[in-house]
Design an enzyme around this catalytic site. Sequence first.
Site, PDB file in Angstrom:
ATOM      1  N   LYS A 157     -51.921   1.220 -35.191  1.00 12.37           N
ATOM      2  CA  LYS A 157     -50.689   1.425 -34.626  1.00 12.37           C
ATOM      3  C   LYS A 157     -50.306   1.991 -35.721  1.00 12.37           C
ATOM      4  O   LYS A 157     -49.353   3.403 -34.786  1.00 12.37           O
ATOM      5  CB  LYS A 157     -49.825  -0.291 -34.670  1.00 12.37           C
ATOM      6  CG  LYS A 157     -48.647   0.061 -33.777  1.00 12.37           C
ATOM      7  CD  LYS A 157     -48.506   1.056 -32.575  1.00 12.37           C
ATOM      8  CE  LYS A 157     -47.642   1.598 -31.627  1.00 12.37           C
ATOM      9  NZ  LYS A 157     -46.510  -0.118 -31.282  1.00 12.37           N
ATOM     10  N   LYS A 225     -38.399   2.687 -37.947  1.00 10.31           N
ATOM     11  CA  LYS A 225     -38.588   1.647 -38.876  1.00 10.31           C
ATOM     12  C   LYS A 225     -40.449   2.160 -38.569  1.00 10.31           C
ATOM     13  O   LYS A 225     -40.731   1.150 -39.291  1.00 10.31           O
ATOM     14  CB  LYS A 225     -38.435   0.098 -37.638  1.00 10.31           C
ATOM     15  CG  LYS A 225     -39.518  -0.730 -38.156  1.00 10.31           C
ATOM     16  CD  LYS A 225     -41.100  -1.080 -37.390  1.00 10.31           C
ATOM     17  CE  LYS A 225     -40.618  -1.311 -35.960  1.00 10.31           C
ATOM     18  NZ  LYS A 225     -41.951  -1.823 -35.580  1.00 10.31           N
TER      19      LYS A 225
END
Length: 277
Positions: A157, A225
């Site tokens: 990811k 983030k």
Amino acid sequence: MKIAFIGLGIMGRPMAGHLVAAGHDVTGHDLQPVDFGGRFADSVAQAVREAEVVITMLPADPQVLAVFPEIAEHAPAGALYIDFSTITPQTSRTLASQWKRTLDAPVSGGEKGAADAVLSIMVGGSQDDFEAARPIFEAVGKTFKLVGGPGAGQFVKAANQLVVGGTYALVAEAIVLMEAAGVDAGAGLDVLAGGLAGSRILELKRTSMLNREFAPGFRIDLHHKDMGIILDAARTAEVALPMGALTAQLIASARAQGYGSLDHSALLKVVEGLSSR
């Protein structure tokens, strides 16, 4: 399956709804009541008490770490835990060390991918648990692969977000270049989308970027983030990601300029600013 689904936000709500539509018995929980087609529980403990599968879909590490002790205390010992959140590989590995059956399964595809049940899912964990989770992945996604052991899904990811962020930055630069040169940027992007430069981002986002429409499908705040996760993963793997570092700075600039609540395609606003456009 009896499923507990914790986190019914932009992504979680349609995903839980697809699981209900697929015939699963889904009990969901979020900070506020949400109608997703299944039963809503007032607490994590109530949601997970009889679950065969416990799912979390939460914004970041702190939220996952906040709910996990309650899951571990109240869920049946043999339950399969699937975390669809995007968090650090280290946190995923910590959770796997504390719960016997765990899959880290971050997703890509954004709000539209969740709504259309065509998410790409990168999974870390055991082959047996992956096979047990296959009906769940089939209900919410289109592409799902076991990519390694605990934490591996989060590394993939990170790679996904690296490519997505970099592509948005380059598409933004292409728009600024074409518009500054006085050419038809819309026609230009149509041509790019049909050639080697084509991408899912050009397919889905070129019109909204040209129109400066940045309603969030995936917010700058969350991509900021994720870029932190990417840079931390690079340190862990001891590799250099110079383009990733530059992309992280552009996204940080977008957030610092107050664009954090906008879609990550709002990187265009940062690139425009660099050229005073």
